[in-house]
Design an enzyme around this catalytic site. Structure first.
Site, PDB file in Angstrom:
ATOM      1  N   GLY A 136     -39.653 -50.298  82.123  1.00  0.00           N
ATOM      2  CA  GLY A 136     -40.824 -51.142  81.869  1.00  0.00           C
ATOM      3  C   GLY A 136     -40.369 -52.580  81.699  1.00  0.00           C
ATOM      4  O   GLY A 136     -40.588 -53.440  82.546  1.00  0.00           O
ATOM      5  N   ARG A 137     -39.648 -52.800  80.593  1.00  0.00           N
ATOM      6  CA  ARG A 137     -39.174 -54.144  80.254  1.00  0.00           C
ATOM      7  C   ARG A 137     -38.392 -54.783  81.394  1.00  0.00           C
ATOM      8  O   ARG A 137     -38.631 -55.940  81.758  1.00  0.00           O
ATOM      9  CB  ARG A 137     -38.258 -54.018  79.034  1.00  0.00           C
ATOM     10  CG  ARG A 137     -37.975 -55.289  78.307  1.00  0.00           C
ATOM     11  CD  ARG A 137     -36.986 -55.036  77.178  1.00  0.00           C
ATOM     12  NE  ARG A 137     -37.341 -53.912  76.349  1.00  0.00           N
ATOM     13  CZ  ARG A 137     -38.163 -53.965  75.298  1.00  0.00           C
ATOM     14  NH1 ARG A 137     -38.681 -55.114  74.934  1.00  0.00           N
ATOM     15  NH2 ARG A 137     -38.444 -52.889  74.607  1.00  0.00           N
ATOM     16  N   GLU A 149     -37.761 -44.885  84.511  1.00  0.00           N
ATOM     17  CA  GLU A 149     -39.087 -45.265  83.992  1.00  0.00           C
ATOM     18  C   GLU A 149     -38.968 -46.621  83.312  1.00  0.00           C
ATOM     19  O   GLU A 149     -39.281 -46.768  82.143  1.00  0.00           O
ATOM     20  CB  GLU A 149     -39.571 -44.267  82.936  1.00  0.00           C
ATOM     21  CG  GLU A 149     -39.709 -42.846  83.385  1.00  0.00           C
ATOM     22  CD  GLU A 149     -40.030 -41.881  82.239  1.00  0.00           C
ATOM     23  OE1 GLU A 149     -40.553 -40.796  82.516  1.00  0.00           O
ATOM     24  OE2 GLU A 149     -39.764 -42.199  81.062  1.00  0.00           O
ATOM     25  N   TYR A 199     -41.487 -57.259  65.026  1.00  0.00           N
ATOM     26  CA  TYR A 199     -40.051 -56.929  65.036  1.00  0.00           C
ATOM     27  C   TYR A 199     -39.177 -58.131  64.698  1.00  0.00           C
ATOM     28  O   TYR A 199     -37.952 -58.028  64.767  1.00  0.00           O
ATOM     29  CB  TYR A 199     -39.579 -56.466  66.420  1.00  0.00           C
ATOM     30  CG  TYR A 199     -40.387 -55.431  67.146  1.00  0.00           C
ATOM     31  CD1 TYR A 199     -40.703 -54.207  66.552  1.00  0.00           C
ATOM     32  CD2 TYR A 199     -40.792 -55.647  68.459  1.00  0.00           C
ATOM     33  CE1 TYR A 199     -41.403 -53.252  67.266  1.00  0.00           C
ATOM     34  CE2 TYR A 199     -41.493 -54.693  69.176  1.00  0.00           C
ATOM     35  CZ  TYR A 199     -41.797 -53.499  68.569  1.00  0.00           C
ATOM     36  OH  TYR A 199     -42.471 -52.561  69.281  1.00  0.00           O
ATOM     37  N   GLY A 211     -35.217 -48.409  78.997  1.00  0.00           N
ATOM     38  CA  GLY A 211     -34.178 -48.840  78.076  1.00  0.00           C
ATOM     39  C   GLY A 211     -33.218 -49.890  78.593  1.00  0.00           C
ATOM     40  O   GLY A 211     -32.460 -50.454  77.814  1.00  0.00           O
ATOM     41  N   CYS A 219     -54.387 -65.180  59.766  1.00  0.00           N
ATOM     42  CA  CYS A 219     -54.182 -65.300  58.320  1.00  0.00           C
ATOM     43  C   CYS A 219     -53.133 -64.267  57.898  1.00  0.00           C
ATOM     44  O   CYS A 219     -53.400 -63.317  57.151  1.00  0.00           O
ATOM     45  CB  CYS A 219     -55.494 -65.065  57.575  1.00  0.00           C
ATOM     46  SG  CYS A 219     -56.773 -66.184  58.133  1.00  0.00           S
ATOM     47  N   GLU A 220     -51.955 -64.445  58.467  1.00  0.00           N
ATOM     48  CA  GLU A 220     -50.809 -63.552  58.255  1.00  0.00           C
ATOM     49  C   GLU A 220     -49.597 -64.449  58.383  1.00  0.00           C
ATOM     50  O   GLU A 220     -49.408 -65.096  59.426  1.00  0.00           O
ATOM     51  CB  GLU A 220     -50.729 -62.513  59.387  1.00  0.00           C
ATOM     52  CG  GLU A 220     -51.588 -61.305  59.257  1.00  0.00           C
ATOM     53  CD  GLU A 220     -51.008 -60.281  58.298  1.00  0.00           C
ATOM     54  OE1 GLU A 220     -49.917 -60.488  57.764  1.00  0.00           O
ATOM     55  OE2 GLU A 220     -51.693 -59.258  58.094  1.00  0.00           O
ATOM     56  N   ARG A 256     -44.619 -59.146  69.381  1.00  0.00           N
ATOM     57  CA  ARG A 256     -43.211 -58.794  69.127  1.00  0.00           C
ATOM     58  C   ARG A 256     -42.551 -59.649  68.050  1.00  0.00           C
ATOM     59  O   ARG A 256     -41.868 -59.118  67.187  1.00  0.00           O
ATOM     60  CB  ARG A 256     -42.411 -58.803  70.437  1.00  0.00           C
ATOM     61  CG  ARG A 256     -42.946 -57.775  71.456  1.00  0.00           C
ATOM     62  CD  ARG A 256     -42.094 -57.694  72.712  1.00  0.00           C
ATOM     63  NE  ARG A 256     -40.825 -57.050  72.464  1.00  0.00           N
ATOM     64  CZ  ARG A 256     -39.670 -57.675  72.330  1.00  0.00           C
ATOM     65  NH1 ARG A 256     -39.594 -58.984  72.478  1.00  0.00           N
ATOM     66  NH2 ARG A 256     -38.583 -57.007  72.068  1.00  0.00           N
TER      67      ARG A 256
HETATM   68  C1  LIG Z   1     -41.618 -47.117  76.627  1.00  0.00           C
HETATM   69  C2  LIG Z   1     -41.099 -46.092  77.530  1.00  0.00           C
HETATM   70  C3  LIG Z   1     -40.444 -46.456  78.710  1.00  0.00           C
HETATM   71  C4  LIG Z   1     -40.157 -47.882  79.084  1.00  0.00           C
HETATM   72  O1  LIG Z   1     -39.264 -48.486  78.204  1.00  0.00           O
HETATM   73  P1  LIG Z   1     -38.677 -49.937  78.498  1.00  0.00           P
HETATM   74  O2  LIG Z   1     -37.873 -50.243  77.272  1.00  0.00           O
HETATM   75  O3  LIG Z   1     -39.835 -50.846  78.663  1.00  0.00           O
HETATM   76  O4  LIG Z   1     -37.838 -49.841  79.721  1.00  0.00           O
HETATM   77  C5  LIG Z   1     -40.026 -45.446  79.555  1.00  0.00           C
HETATM   78  N1  LIG Z   1     -40.251 -44.150  79.262  1.00  0.00           N
HETATM   79  C6  LIG Z   1     -40.879 -43.753  78.138  1.00  0.00           C
HETATM   80  C7  LIG Z   1     -41.114 -42.319  77.896  1.00  0.00           C
HETATM   81  C8  LIG Z   1     -41.315 -44.714  77.228  1.00  0.00           C
HETATM   82  O5  LIG Z   1     -41.931 -44.329  76.112  1.00  0.00           O
END
Ligand SMILES: *Cc1c(COP(=O)(O)O)cnc(C)c1O
Length: 419
Positions: A279-280, A277, A319, A235, A346-347, A315
């Protein structure tokens, strides 16, 4: 101003070797960012980042992060299998899934992953699947309601709607779940929550940490369970727009430390390990989608048609997400032309940018679409028979390495039954 991590000069020989479109990743940026994250949380001895595999499920990227001390956060069977094949073991794997099939719990347990339960009913489902409850277990908390941090001084608001999210357990279910898990033999407990996505604020993690730390103190008192880890999940966001300020991970780490010392330490819980956790935050800025201009179409608007499409980066289409675009070699020219930058699906939503002011674009120009390192290639699909692109790593020494080949028509046809 947002600057690509490559120049046109660097990019030209790369596009000679790998035909566009492709995703390019910056190894140096990935490593430096991971080190800054670990430094920000170095005050917590047990701290570990479990990279959210779904953001960028590429074995070579996972191996780089592993070398930087990261584990993995998986949410599906194939993500568990990939992590296993990349050499992640037991304590290096978090399994934070929802609506989970039995076989996925079984593989997670077999790999020794830490299982994070999304619902109270999954306790009996897990017990039924495995025949036991693992000694180390985690539960996902959802406080409900609306989560807001108010307006930051830069004017970017953090708001999300946990009460409307399918994830996690209510506060009273958390208590019940911990009691039940303890009865069934669990010994080490963790708490997880994900309350807001892509936050541009140094306050998100500290605010989330304070919520989880308080719940941890209460749960310890109510249930007597030994809480050994708290998972702040993902997040933490990245500035997709040039006017957005970047998060400062050192300030974030310090904010979490304050909450830890104010809430956990006085409760005799100063031995709790933290995990994340992300990701982004770990990957998005360190990926570019590199694409070439094929056509310019002048009708009611000025359309620039490129050789990438939403199949390579969804994305914007799903979104309406903003991704910055640099016209390579024209960084210093005035942005005095208004374009829609489109793919070939074709969107009508297949547009990387709408009414975007850019320098004058010529056919053959190379465009870099920024911040595609997370939830970019990974979200790709094959609609319209468009195929997913290659992924290329720009190594620390400036050389490049193909880390995923482009799909071929044969890949696309492989699952069809022809006779
Ligand atoms: C998607 C997700 C993340 C990573 O989210 P980011 O926005 O990419 O940091 C971490 N934990 C869980 C359970 C997720 O579903």
């Amino acid at each position: 101003m947002k600057k690509p991590f490559v120049t046109l000069e660097q990019l030209q020989p790369i596009t000679d070797q790998y035909p566009t479109p492709f995703h390019l990743y910056d190894e140096k940026g990935i490593r430096e960012n991971a080190r800054a994250l670990y430094k920000a949380f170095s005050w917590n001895p047990g701290y570990k980042e479990f990279f959210a595999v779904k953001a960028t499920p590429n074995p070579q990227i996972l191996k780089i992060l592993k070398e930087e001390g990261c584990g993995v956060d998986c949410s599906s069977l194939t993500e568990l299998m990939m992590s296993d094949r990349c050499g992640f073991r037991g304590g290096e794997i978090m399994f934070s899934s929802n609506d989970t099939p039995a076989e996925e719990f079984a593989l997670a347990a077999q790999l020794g992953a830490t299982i994070n339960l999304d619902d109270i009913s999954h306790i009996d489902f897990l017990k039924g699947t495995l025949g036991y409850i693992p000694k180390k277990i985690s539960c996902r908390y959802n406080p409900g309601g609306v989560f807001t941090l108010g307006e930051s001084k830069e004017g970017f608001q953090v708001m999300d709607n946990p009460g409307d999210a399918k994830y996690g357990m209510t506060r009273s279910q958390m208590t019940e779940a911990f009691k039940r898990l303890k009865e069934l033999g669990a010994e080490e407990f963790g708490i997880h929550a994900f309350l807001a996505s892509n936050t541009i604020s140094n306050e998100y993690y500290p605010a989330l940490a304070a919520i989880l730390f308080k719940v941890a103190v209460e749960l310890k008192e109510e249930t007597g369970c030994h809480i050994t880890f708290i998972n702040l999940s993902g997040g933490v966001g990245v500035p997709y727009r040039p006017e957005q300020p970047a998060n400062d991970i050192a300030v974030i780490g310090e904010g979490v430390r304050k909450a830890y010392e104010e809430i956990l330490v006085p409760a005799g819980m100063g031995d709790v390990s933290l995990c994340t956790e992300l990701g982004r935050f770990m990957l998005a800025p360190y990926g570019h989608l590199v694409t070439r201009v094929l056509h310019e179409k002048l009708t009611y608007k000025d359309y620039i048609g490129v050789d990438a499409c939403a199949a390579n980066l969804m994305r914007p289409a799903i979104y309406g997400a903003y991704h910055h675009i640099t016209v390579m070699g024209k960084e210093d020219q005035p942005c005095d032309h208004k374009y829609d930058v489109t793919g070939s699906l074709c969107e009508n939503c297949d547009k990387f940018a709408v009414d975007r002011m850019l320098p004058k674009i010529d056919i053959g120009d190379l465009l870099v679409i920024h911040d595609t390192g997370a939830h970019g290639h990974a979200m790709g699909y094959q609609y319209n028979g468009r195929l997913r692109s290659a992924e290329v790593l720009l190594c620390e020494d400036g050389s490049t390495r193909l880390i995923r080949r482009a799909e071929t028509p044969e890949d696309y046809f492989a699952t069809a039954i022809w006779d």
